[in-house]
Write an enzyme that holds these catalytic residues in place. Structure first.
Site, PDB file in Angstrom:
ATOM      1  N   HIS A  53     -19.516 -36.866  54.973  1.00 31.28           N
ATOM      2  CA  HIS A  53     -18.647 -35.709  55.137  1.00 31.28           C
ATOM      3  C   HIS A  53     -18.238 -35.109  53.790  1.00 31.28           C
ATOM      4  CE1 HIS A  53     -15.841 -33.369  57.624  1.00 31.28           C
ATOM      5  NE2 HIS A  53     -14.998 -33.465  56.608  1.00 31.28           N
ATOM      6  N   LYS A 100     -15.164 -19.011  55.740  1.00 30.68           N
ATOM      7  CA  LYS A 100     -15.856 -20.284  55.847  1.00 30.68           C
ATOM      8  C   LYS A 100     -15.813 -20.774  57.284  1.00 30.68           C
ATOM      9  CE  LYS A 100     -16.182 -24.906  53.931  1.00 30.68           C
ATOM     10  NZ  LYS A 100     -15.461 -26.049  53.395  1.00 30.68           N
ATOM     11  N   GLU A 106     -16.115 -24.476  59.647  1.00 28.60           N
ATOM     12  CA  GLU A 106     -16.034 -25.929  59.508  1.00 28.60           C
ATOM     13  C   GLU A 106     -16.017 -26.584  60.882  1.00 28.60           C
ATOM     14  OE1 GLU A 106     -14.301 -27.877  55.887  1.00 28.60           O
ATOM     15  OE2 GLU A 106     -12.649 -28.029  57.315  1.00 28.60           O
ATOM     16  N   HIS A 133     -15.049 -29.686  63.622  1.00 27.40           N
ATOM     17  CA  HIS A 133     -14.114 -30.767  63.949  1.00 27.40           C
ATOM     18  C   HIS A 133     -14.602 -31.430  65.225  1.00 27.40           C
ATOM     19  CE1 HIS A 133      -9.787 -31.973  62.761  1.00 27.40           C
ATOM     20  NE2 HIS A 133     -10.649 -32.291  61.824  1.00 27.40           N
ATOM     21  N   ASN A 134     -15.876 -31.847  65.178  1.00 28.05           N
ATOM     22  CA  ASN A 134     -16.568 -32.297  66.385  1.00 28.05           C
ATOM     23  C   ASN A 134     -16.062 -33.627  66.921  1.00 28.05           C
ATOM     24  OD1 ASN A 134     -18.146 -30.046  65.901  1.00 28.05           O
ATOM     25  ND2 ASN A 134     -19.765 -31.188  64.869  1.00 28.05           N
TER      26      ASN A 134
END
Lengths: 729, 80, 229
Positions: free
Chosen positions: A48, A90, A92, A94-95
């Site tokens: 990550h 951006k 991103e 958060h799965n």
């Protein structure tokens, strides 16, 4: 140094480091690390934070261009939009947190991306999201949809940033790994973009925002490990979001940024205080000394390990100019937020952290960052799929097929979702959810930003390179369809386990295709995020490289929507139709066949056709425009009819193209436009070398296909709007 | 001294959250739940050591902020 | 017309209403921070939409007790008109300036969409630019807009013409299907006894720009400017 806890092989393994990585750590440290130091290496070297499997490939993206003010590497990217302004954005993921606790996982995902953008000095003006859920019949899906949507809304609505666009798909490959990708777009002064590089030894390091608790410890390593049934028991690692505090933090940070006070600013996201302090020091080539006794905490007895690795939300780390501490204290006090002087920038090049007067961490920053593992993992290319001839595909009455398609989970209206998002706050949203791209005005100018997220995973699994190209091209097309000039993208690469060569092959292929499309379209990548190990018990998700595109309109009143609003207008199809059905929605949902090579992407045609459409929109010759994507021509017409409340009469399919291919083929680089008269459109198309043909005329209340029957808009609307509310009730 | 406060909707005020929970319970096979009412539970740490004074204080808090007496009722318990 | 907009921690539509007031009156309203004990002399006080204090405890509950609200109550008692939109309406009921309460939407979900309102009363500072019975289209965006009051209060409000707006269909009929939050009697907005205080859940300020949301909400701001100059 404190007496060392025994660092056994088991402890090292628990921290996700391989034997080789631990050997490298020992070489850098030249001694056995403390537990807190091990924790720091573990998160900084996690997939990550370090992008160790993807970095070699990410470097191949085109990242520069005349409008790029900030490319990848900072909290978010920035592009010049004129008038002294910059668009900062951006995306991103958060799965994993969203799968474990959908409400909080999604909410904190939104909170994190908002912070990434306002850390740069930008006021967020819009949120977008790309969601992928499992099969609707899977027992967990409904609960996940409900929680994720409520979480995104709960955070964005409260903070007062409109959620303006998104996409939602369902597929069994996401049963055990849903995808929640959130994007934020903000506006900043182009000459006042804030960065994260620490400067000036002796400058103070300030901690601002919410207090630190034990939330999310090792969230960053969790996001880098495959799921097993047991990891579901790890609930305490999920952070809880507080949008109210974030709203105060946003206002306080922007107020402080207006003063001449800040040297560097970094959001405490994944790996919290660790990654923010390490990254600040590394970017400045300096050291940082922290005294953890001064960190505001909300629980007692927290260790250095816990404080450094906590992922409590709504926190920022600042380096301020000499003497500016009092300005910061005054502003944060006004907003009732903690502001603590917790350390100092040093020349040592080391991160030195003490607790109770004892140094517990002393790590040389440069090797921690520069010598982070970097893998060129072995890969195998995905096997080529055969081309499926439209003539070999089952023929179904097109009106009947349309009725079925408009009510499938992927094609059905997502109004139930965006009704729960405040998409209007700010009163600048001039294209609301449900169209090709959202359009949000730039205050105090005549300009507007267009924005969209797209990906077609079934193309990516069928042919990663083509799928990667298509994801980029589709965002470019959607921005064009509202009249905007595409500027740049952000990307969120969601894949399975990169240690499996076939998954690595998908990554390599998608990145290659994306890069090629970005180059051909002068559409650079300015920020992004990678989410790997999206698999459960060896079942990987479909490759899902989500692309977020942003474009500019110089005059916002020139934008057009997808809705057909008047009868008697000509419908003109621009771009070439061959009737490609491989990997199409029709093939999957009507013929029951998830097979075939995806439609090829011709980037030269993409550009030629798009440039023409954008010009026609700006010249006011087009009254409505929709790009053709999932479900092809007939689904596009149906969506345009429902959006504007006026139907159409369509001519029969032309000779030489099988009917199913004509109505539902997914050939790329195509747009459907409505115009008062077809002639100027056809003439301009001929001059530009773009294939064009009149396919029908708008007509009130129903959709009629010459020779195949008709359907009323009321019936079509019932089908289209009915599925999701029915499923969720 | 600890005080606990229970805030619930007054009888007769529609409680959609309670209804939804009741519906979910029957969906999970818990038969015979005839009604669910949802409320809030607050725990307060007080400096006051006199029980009667503490109770009076917390009741004042309920009237002023913790409950909306247009739709909610409250119950105060003073612990040790 | 000089207006003051009171801003709370968590307010988020103050800019929207400032723009609408400015478009209608040509004057920039003063924005007052909730912690200030004084509200400057003005013709109108506005409580904007948002999530004051995160809507924690109950929407509007904590804001209702801020220093600026004490001052607002004092001025309202002297007859200074007060407009509360969305969270502002919630704050006004919590502060006791308007009767009843706003509960969680019947759907239990946040709802953001265009709705139709019927103007129930045109004889007021806030609505004189509309015709009685006129249907306007403005957005809602809230999670706690489900208005309720006891039967006597309701009867009193209905008898006295204190219901300002109701949720209706595009052709002006009340219909449970077009009531976005389950409000009793489809109530979207109410006046106090003297019709100097108005609270409503929908956002007329987001319908005051021909390029974004249309102009149906402009009438409220025009009414105020006409009445208060």
């Amino acid at each position: 140094m404190i007496p060392n806890a025994k660092i056994t092989d088991a402890v090292v393994k628990e921290h996700g480091l391989t034997a080789d990585e631990y050997a490298l750590l020992l070489k850098i440290m030249d001694r056995e690390p403390t537990l807190a130091e091990l924790g720091i290496f573990s998160v900084m070297w996690s997939e990550h934070c370090s992008y160790k499997s993807s970095r070699v490939w990410l470097k191949t993206f085109p990242v520069s261009g005349p409008k790029v003010l900030q490319g990848p590497g900072e909290n978010a990217g920035a592009v010049d939009i004129g008038d002294g302004l910059a668009a900062v954005f951006k995306i991103e993921s958060h799965n994993h947190p969203s799968f474990i606790e959908p409400y909080q996982g999604a909410a904190t995902g939104v909170g994190g991306i908002l912070r990434d953008v306002f850390t740069m000095g930008a006021r967020p003006i819009a949120n977008l999201n790309a969601l992928r859920f499992g099969d609707p019949s899977h027992p967990k899906t409904k609960h996940l949809v409900s929680g994720v949507v409520a979480g995104i809304g709960g955070y964005g609505n409260c903070i007062g940033v409109p959620t303006v666009a998104g996409e939602t798909n369902f597929h069994p490959s996401y049963n055990g790994n849903i995808l929640v990708n959130a994007m934020t777009v903000g506006l900043a002064r182009a000459d006042r973009i804030f960065k994260a590089a620490a400067r000036g030894p002796g400058n103070r390091v300030l901690y601002v925002g919410a207090k630190t608790g034990r939330d999310g410890i090792h969230g960053a390593t969790m996001a880098s490990a495959e799921f097993t049934e047991e990891s579901e028991a790890k609930r305490p690692t999920v952070q809880v979001g507080d949008p109210f505090t974030e709203k105060l933090l946003l206002e306080a940070c922007l107020e402080l940024m207006a003063e001449d006070a800040i040297v560097a600013i970094q959001d405490m996201g994944a790996a919290g205080l660790t990654s923010s302090s390490v990254e600040m020091a590394a970017r400045g080539g300096l050291g940082i000394e922290l005294d953890l006794d001064r960190v505001p905490v909300r629980e007692t007895g927290m260790t250095a390990y816990e404080i450094m690795l906590s992922e409590s939300q709504e926190r920022m780390l600042l380096v301020v100019k000499p003497g500016a501490e009092t300005i910061a204290e005054r502003i944060f006090a006004k907003w009732e937020l903690d502001c603590a002087d917790i350390g100092v920038v040093t020349e040592t090049g080391h991160l030195v952290v003490s607790k109770n007067g004892v140094v517990e961490i002393d790590i040389p920053v440069a090797p921690l960052v520069d010598q982070a593992p970097l893998y060129r993992r072995p890969y195998v290319a995905s096997p080529k799929r055969v081309e499926i001839k439209a003539a070999n595909v089952k023929v179904v009455d097109p009106v009947h097929a349309l009725k079925r398609l408009m009510g499938t989970p992927d094609q059905a209206s997502k109004r139930w979702i965006w009704d729960q998002y405040d998409h209007l706050v700010g009163n600048d949203t001039i294209q609301t959810p449900g169209g090709d791209a959202a359009v949000v005005r730039v205050r105090d100018t005549r300009k507007a930003l267009a924005m969209v997220v797209d990906c077609t995973p079934r193309y990516c699994v069928a042919d990663p390179k083509t799928g990667g190209m298509q994801a980029v091209a589709e965002t470019w097309r959607n921005l064009t369809a509202v009249g905007a000039e595409p500027i740049a993208i952000t990307d969120n690469l969601n894949f399975g386990n990169p240690e499996r060569p076939e998954i690595m092959g998908q990554i390599v292929g998608c990145v290659e295709g994306m890069s090629e499309a970005c180059r051909a379209l002068d559409y650079p990548v300015i920020s992004g995020n990678v989410s790997l190990y999206n698999e459960t018990n060896g079942q990987a998700i479909m490759p899902t490289p989500v692309v977020g595109g942003v474009g500019l309109l110089d005059e916002y009143t020139k934008t057009v929507g997808i809705g057909l609003r008047q009868p008697g207008q000509a419908l003109v199809l621009l771009g070439e139709t061959k009737g490609w059905l491989g990997a199409s929605i029709y093939l999957r949902d009507i013929a029951g066949w998830e097979e075939g090579a995806p439609p090829p992407v011709d980037l030269a045609a993409e550009r030629r056709n798009g440039d023409l459409v954008r010009r026609l929109i700006r010249e006011g010759k087009v009254l409505a425009c929709h790009d053709l994507s999932d479900g092809g021509l007939l689904v596009a017409v149906a969506e345009m009819a429902l959006a504007g409340g006026v139907g159409a009469r369509l001519d029969a399919s032309p000779a030489g193209i099988p009917a199913a291919g004509w109505w539902f083929g997914e050939d790329q680089a195509r747009y459907l436009v409505a115009a008062a008269s077809a002639e100027p459109i056809l003439a301009a198309a001929t001059a530009a070398g773009v294939p064009a043909r009149v396919v029908g005329t708008t007509e009130a209340d129903s959709l009629t296909l010459a020779g195949s029957g008709a359907i009323s808009l009321d019936e079509l609307r019932g089908i289209h709007e009915g599925w999701l509310p029915g499923y969720m009730s | 001294m600890k005080a606990t406060v229970h805030v619930t909707l007054k009888p007769g005020v529609l409680d959609p959250q309670g209804q939804a929970i009741g519906h979910a319970l029957s969906g999970l096979g818990f038969a015979g739940v005839t009604s669910v009412r949802m409320g809030k539970f607050l725990e307060l740490d007080l400096a006051e050591t006199d029980r009667a004074k503490a109770e009076a204080q917390v009741k004042a808090m309920c009237e002023k902020l913790l409950a909306n007496t247009v739709i909610e009722s409250y119950r105060v318990e003073i612990g040790s | 017309m000089r207006a003051a907009v009171v801003s709370f921690p968590g307010s988020n539509r103050e800019r929207d209403i400032v723009m609408a007031l400015e478009r209608a009156s040509g004057k920039k309203p003063v924005v007052v921070w909730h912690g200030e004990a004084e509200i400057p002399d003005c013709d109108l006080i506005v409580l904007p939409g948002g999530f004051s204090y995160g809507d924690y405890l109950r929407a509007g509950a904590m804001a209702a007790h801020s220093p600026a609200m004490k001052e607002l109550k004092r001025k309202a008692a002297q007859g200074v008109p007060v407009l509360g939109v969305c969270n502002g309406f919630q704050i006004l009921t919590e502060a006791g300036l308007l009767p009843g309460a706003l509960m969680r939407n019947a759907s239990l979900k946040f709802v953001c969409r265009q709705v139709h309102l019927r103007v129930e009363e045109s004889q007021s500072l806030f609505t004189n630019a509309y015709e009685k019975g006129q249907v306007i289209r403005v957005p809602v965006a809230h999670a706690d807009g489900n208005y309720t009051a006891d039967p006597e209060t309701l009867k009193h409000m209905e008898d006295r013409g204190l219901v300002a707006f109701r949720y209706v269909t595009a052709d002006g009929r009340t219909d449970p299907a077009t009531n976005p939050n389950g409000s009793i009697h489809a109530i979207a907005g109410i006046f106090n006894e003297t019709k100097t205080v108005l609270g409503l859940m929908p956002h007329p300020e987001d319908a005051t720009d021909p390029d974004a949301g249309g102009m149906d909400g402009f009438g409220m701001f025009k009414s105020l400017v006409d009445a208060l100059h």
